[in-house]
Design an enzyme around this catalytic site. Structure first.
Site, PDB file in Angstrom:
ATOM      1  N   ASP A  11     -20.358  54.278  40.902  1.00  0.00           N
ATOM      2  CA  ASP A  11     -20.019  55.266  39.872  1.00  0.00           C
ATOM      3  C   ASP A  11     -19.797  54.523  38.558  1.00  0.00           C
ATOM      4  OD1 ASP A  11     -19.246  57.457  38.427  1.00  0.00           O
ATOM      5  OD2 ASP A  11     -17.617  58.048  39.765  1.00  0.00           O
ATOM      6  N   ASP A 108     -24.866  59.030  36.458  1.00  0.00           N
ATOM      7  CA  ASP A 108     -23.863  57.977  36.544  1.00  0.00           C
ATOM      8  C   ASP A 108     -23.445  57.596  37.949  1.00  0.00           C
ATOM      9  OD1 ASP A 108     -22.614  60.359  37.083  1.00  0.00           O
ATOM     10  OD2 ASP A 108     -20.850  59.964  35.855  1.00  0.00           O
ATOM     11  N   GLU A 109     -24.186  58.003  38.964  1.00  0.00           N
ATOM     12  CA  GLU A 109     -23.761  57.620  40.311  1.00  0.00           C
ATOM     13  C   GLU A 109     -24.929  57.582  41.278  1.00  0.00           C
ATOM     14  OE1 GLU A 109     -21.126  60.339  42.340  1.00  0.00           O
ATOM     15  OE2 GLU A 109     -21.879  62.034  41.176  1.00  0.00           O
TER      16      GLU A 109
END
Length: 343
Positions: A11, A108-109
């Site tokens: 993350d 973002d992950e």
């Protein structure tokens, strides 16, 4: 020695704000809030806030005006989707250089499937590579399945590594509220609390059959599985594919005339149609979101007769859906979403 299989969840820390600070180095260490056009006097919500801004109680989804009151010294910036997509692509390219299976979850992950005896060392190697190549930091959760890896990341933030397995699951999660679990929101947590299940440990001890009778034959047992830390063990390495395309707008003055609402929905539907065409995949469902003043949000949707990218059909569907809402309340936000078929 046979290598154990692990799931890692990566993350990116305060991703959008971090990208903006890279673009504006003079903002390092200052509270940064990203959202809307970057004007806190306008109606819009926070897309993300830097850790410095979060210390003042600013968080994603909060109205910019409230964020400005809580943190008057914050720097407000407009959202820049293209910049975030480019930064995300760079990170994912770094991940694919490792001997892991990469399942992208969003900007973002990502989940990483790895065969290793030392997942912590692998996690730190990945963090170092991401930092050196993109100047972005990330947190990594380690687990024996996707649920535990995802939950572990929260304990590693920021820029840390944390392992969550059957050995420490209840020691770490047992006394936490049920909405700490990935997949359980506040509304469901309230339902569970009404049944005397307020903590993860209490939910884990519940009877799946009885909870199925009370909350549904599929969802009840699933909630118990979540509390027990049971999740998907396989990481799927297919490329990330958006499930939908959407557009929305917040009005600086409420719309009281439903003709204006229809016109705005039609405009949003045409913009979504262009996105659908660019995506190269037909839509199968159209949804409309309406936020009434002061802040009540409702969503309605319809399944299309057949998959389509035709702008006229998407606009017609959106206009049909918007008629299902009440017409006698002022509107402050409208959104249109086109959903693609599940792959």
């Amino acid at each position: 020695m046979f290598s154990a299989r692990w799931v890692l969840h990566l993350d990116l820390d305060q991703f959008i704000a971090a990208v903006e600070v890279l673009r504006h180095p003079e903002l390092a260490g200052r509270p940064v809030v990203v959202g809307g056009s970057g004007d806190p006097t306008e109606r819009a919500v926070v897309a993300t806030a830097s850790y410095e801004a979060r210390e003042f109680g600013v968080h994603s989804g909060m109205p910019l005006r409230l964020a400005a009151r809580r943190c008057p010294d914050a720097v407000f910036l407009p959202s820049d989707r293209d910049a975030y997509e480019d930064a995300s692509a760079q990170v994912m390219a770094v991940l694919r250089e490792f001997v892991v299976v990469v399942e992208v979850l969003g900007w973002d992950e990502a989940f990483l499937g790895a065969e290793t005896d030392d997942p912590e060392t692998l996690a730190r190697d990945i963090q170092r590579a991401v930092r050196e190549r993109t100047r972005l930091s990330c947190s990594v959760g380690i687990g024996d399945n996707t649920l535990r890896a995802k939950m572990a990341t929260e304990f590693g933030k920021p820029a840390g590594v944390f392992r969550l397995t059957p050995a420490n699951w209840f020691a770490v999660m047992g006394e936490r509220p049920t909405d700490a679990l990935w997949g359980i929101g506040r509304k469901t947590a309230r339902k569970l609390a009404d049944l005397g299940l307020s903590t993860v440990a209490q939910l884990a001890e519940a009877s799946p059959r009885r909870l199925g009778e009370q909350l549904g034959p599929a969802m009840g047992p699933w909630y118990v599985q979540l509390a027990r830390g049971i999740g998907r063990e396989e990481v799927v390495g297919s490329p990330y594919v958006p499930r939908s395309r959407s557009r929305e707008t917040t009005f600086q003055c409420n719309l009281d005339d439903w003709a204006q609402v229809r016109a705005a929905v039609a405009t949003l539907a045409r913009r979504v149609s262009a996105d659908v065409t660019d995506e190269g995949r037909p839509a199968v469902r159209v949804a409309v979101k309406v936020r009434f003043a002061p802040f009540v949000t409702q969503t309605r949707s319809t399944t299309l007769a057949s998959a389509t990218s035709d702008p006229g059909e998407i606009e017609t569907a959106a206009l049909e859906v918007v008629e299902r809402f009440e017409h006698d309340r002022p509107v402050r936000l409208l959104g249109v979403r086109a959903e693609f078929a599940s792959s």
